[in-house]
Design a protein around this motif. Structure first.
Motif, PDB file in Angstrom:
ATOM      1  N   LEU A 291     -45.436 -48.837  -6.857  1.00  0.00           N
ATOM      2  CA  LEU A 291     -46.162 -49.789  -6.037  1.00  0.00           C
ATOM      3  C   LEU A 291     -45.495 -50.200  -4.737  1.00  0.00           C
ATOM      4  CD1 LEU A 291     -47.634 -52.161  -8.739  1.00  0.00           C
ATOM      5  CD2 LEU A 291     -48.785 -50.377  -7.448  1.00  0.00           C
ATOM      6  N   GLN A 292     -44.289 -50.676  -4.779  1.00  0.00           N
ATOM      7  CA  GLN A 292     -43.697 -51.227  -3.572  1.00  0.00           C
ATOM      8  C   GLN A 292     -42.707 -50.283  -2.897  1.00  0.00           C
ATOM      9  OE1 GLN A 292     -46.202 -53.898  -3.067  1.00  0.00           O
ATOM     10  NE2 GLN A 292     -44.492 -53.990  -1.699  1.00  0.00           N
ATOM     11  N   LEU A 293     -42.743 -49.021  -3.247  1.00  0.00           N
ATOM     12  CA  LEU A 293     -41.887 -48.060  -2.575  1.00  0.00           C
ATOM     13  C   LEU A 293     -42.411 -47.746  -1.174  1.00  0.00           C
ATOM     14  CD1 LEU A 293     -39.401 -46.293  -2.850  1.00  0.00           C
ATOM     15  CD2 LEU A 293     -40.852 -44.497  -3.770  1.00  0.00           C
TER      16      LEU A 293
ATOM     17  N   PHE B 121     -46.467 -57.876  -4.543  1.00  0.00           N
ATOM     18  CA  PHE B 121     -45.655 -58.589  -3.562  1.00  0.00           C
ATOM     19  C   PHE B 121     -44.725 -59.584  -4.242  1.00  0.00           C
ATOM     20  CE2 PHE B 121     -44.804 -61.714  -0.185  1.00  0.00           C
ATOM     21  CZ  PHE B 121     -44.413 -60.868   0.840  1.00  0.00           C
ATOM     22  N   ALA B 122     -45.268 -60.309  -5.204  1.00  0.00           N
ATOM     23  CA  ALA B 122     -44.468 -61.336  -5.887  1.00  0.00           C
ATOM     24  C   ALA B 122     -43.554 -60.759  -6.956  1.00  0.00           C
ATOM     25  CB  ALA B 122     -45.399 -62.374  -6.521  1.00  0.00           C
ATOM     26  N   GLY B 123     -43.946 -59.650  -7.575  1.00  0.00           N
ATOM     27  CA  GLY B 123     -43.263 -59.204  -8.770  1.00  0.00           C
ATOM     28  C   GLY B 123     -42.333 -58.019  -8.625  1.00  0.00           C
TER      29      GLY B 123
ATOM     30  N   LEU C 108     -38.150 -54.912  -4.904  1.00  0.00           N
ATOM     31  CA  LEU C 108     -37.973 -54.257  -3.611  1.00  0.00           C
ATOM     32  C   LEU C 108     -38.473 -55.119  -2.458  1.00  0.00           C
ATOM     33  CD1 LEU C 108     -39.034 -50.597  -4.471  1.00  0.00           C
ATOM     34  CD2 LEU C 108     -36.757 -51.390  -3.851  1.00  0.00           C
ATOM     35  N   VAL C 109     -39.476 -55.956  -2.710  1.00  0.00           N
ATOM     36  CA  VAL C 109     -40.003 -56.808  -1.650  1.00  0.00           C
ATOM     37  C   VAL C 109     -38.951 -57.822  -1.223  1.00  0.00           C
ATOM     38  CG1 VAL C 109     -41.760 -58.509  -1.029  1.00  0.00           C
ATOM     39  CG2 VAL C 109     -42.394 -56.485  -2.343  1.00  0.00           C
TER      40      VAL C 109
ATOM     41  N   LEU D 233     -33.142 -57.945   3.894  1.00  0.00           N
ATOM     42  CA  LEU D 233     -32.491 -57.041   4.840  1.00  0.00           C
ATOM     43  C   LEU D 233     -33.117 -57.081   6.233  1.00  0.00           C
ATOM     44  CD1 LEU D 233     -31.955 -53.931   2.530  1.00  0.00           C
ATOM     45  CD2 LEU D 233     -30.207 -55.530   3.346  1.00  0.00           C
ATOM     46  N   SER D 234     -34.341 -57.595   6.346  1.00  0.00           N
ATOM     47  CA  SER D 234     -35.076 -57.521   7.617  1.00  0.00           C
ATOM     48  C   SER D 234     -34.400 -58.242   8.767  1.00  0.00           C
ATOM     49  CB  SER D 234     -36.500 -58.060   7.437  1.00  0.00           C
ATOM     50  OG  SER D 234     -36.482 -59.461   7.202  1.00  0.00           O
TER      51      SER D 234
END
Length: 192
Positions: free
Chosen positions: A74-76, A111-113, A116-117, A123-124
């Motif tokens: 999902l968040q890759l 997004f919440a779970g 990686l998010v 890091l942003s």
């Protein structure tokens, strides 16, 4: 230029209606047209995982829009889209951050779970990872595959994780297209 990190839900509609992917090509892929030639001894991915690039006319200007391929993890894809954005910005030189926008699409549960998010947000703010700001669109569909919100997070909103970097979060009802448009303008101006 806009680099989009997409999501599964609504992907066909986005590829056809926003990206301008020809419907014939999209339908052929859905029906199983191979993405790689026979005899190469490799397999292709399912059609809704594929990416696309194209030029769009927006307010009299040509904007190149790229949707990154989306594997099942999902968040890759936001991380991949961020890396693609960074490379494109570097190629453009000093004003690269102003000329290439990362736009990430998420569902509320991912997004919440997904850890990686949080890592991506953290890091942003560091120089090697800074992209001049990323616009995140989080669709709160109240169901994360098989997990209800109260089983997937402790925060009230799925976007509360953005408090980690003090990012502005704008909540809008998706049933009100004019409100969505106004919020999109605010987000774009904030990023600029």
């Amino acid at each position: 230029e806009v680099v989009v990190g997409g999501m599964h839900r609504g992907r066909f509609s986005m590829l056809a209606n926003v990206m301008g992917k020809p419907l014939g090509a999209l339908v052929a892929e859905i029906l199983g047209k191979p993405a790689v030639p026979d005899g190469m001894d490799v397999s292709s991915d399912v059609s809704y995982h594929l990416g696309y690039s194209g030029d769009r006319e927006i307010a009299g200007s040509t904007v190149h829009v790229t949707v990154s391929p989306h594997p099942s993890h999902l968040q890759l894809v936001p991380i991949i889209a961020q890396g693609r954005t960074r490379a494109k910005q570097s190629q453009r030189g000093a004003d690269g951050a102003a000329r290439v926008l990362p736009l990430l699409l998420h569902t509320d549960a991912s997004f919440a779970g997904q850890g990686l998010v949080a890592e991506m947000l953290q890091l942003s703010g560091l120089v090697p990872f800074s992209l001049g700001g990323t616009i995140h669109i989080v669709v709160n569909n109240q169901l994360g595959f098989t997990t209800r919100p109260e089983e997937g997070r402790t925060a009230r909103h799925p976007t509360d994780i953005a408090k980690l970097i003090e990012a502005p979060v704008l909540h809008v009802n998706g049933d009100d297209p004019e409100a969505v448009w106004r919020v999109a303008i605010v987000a774009a101006n904030w990023r600029a």
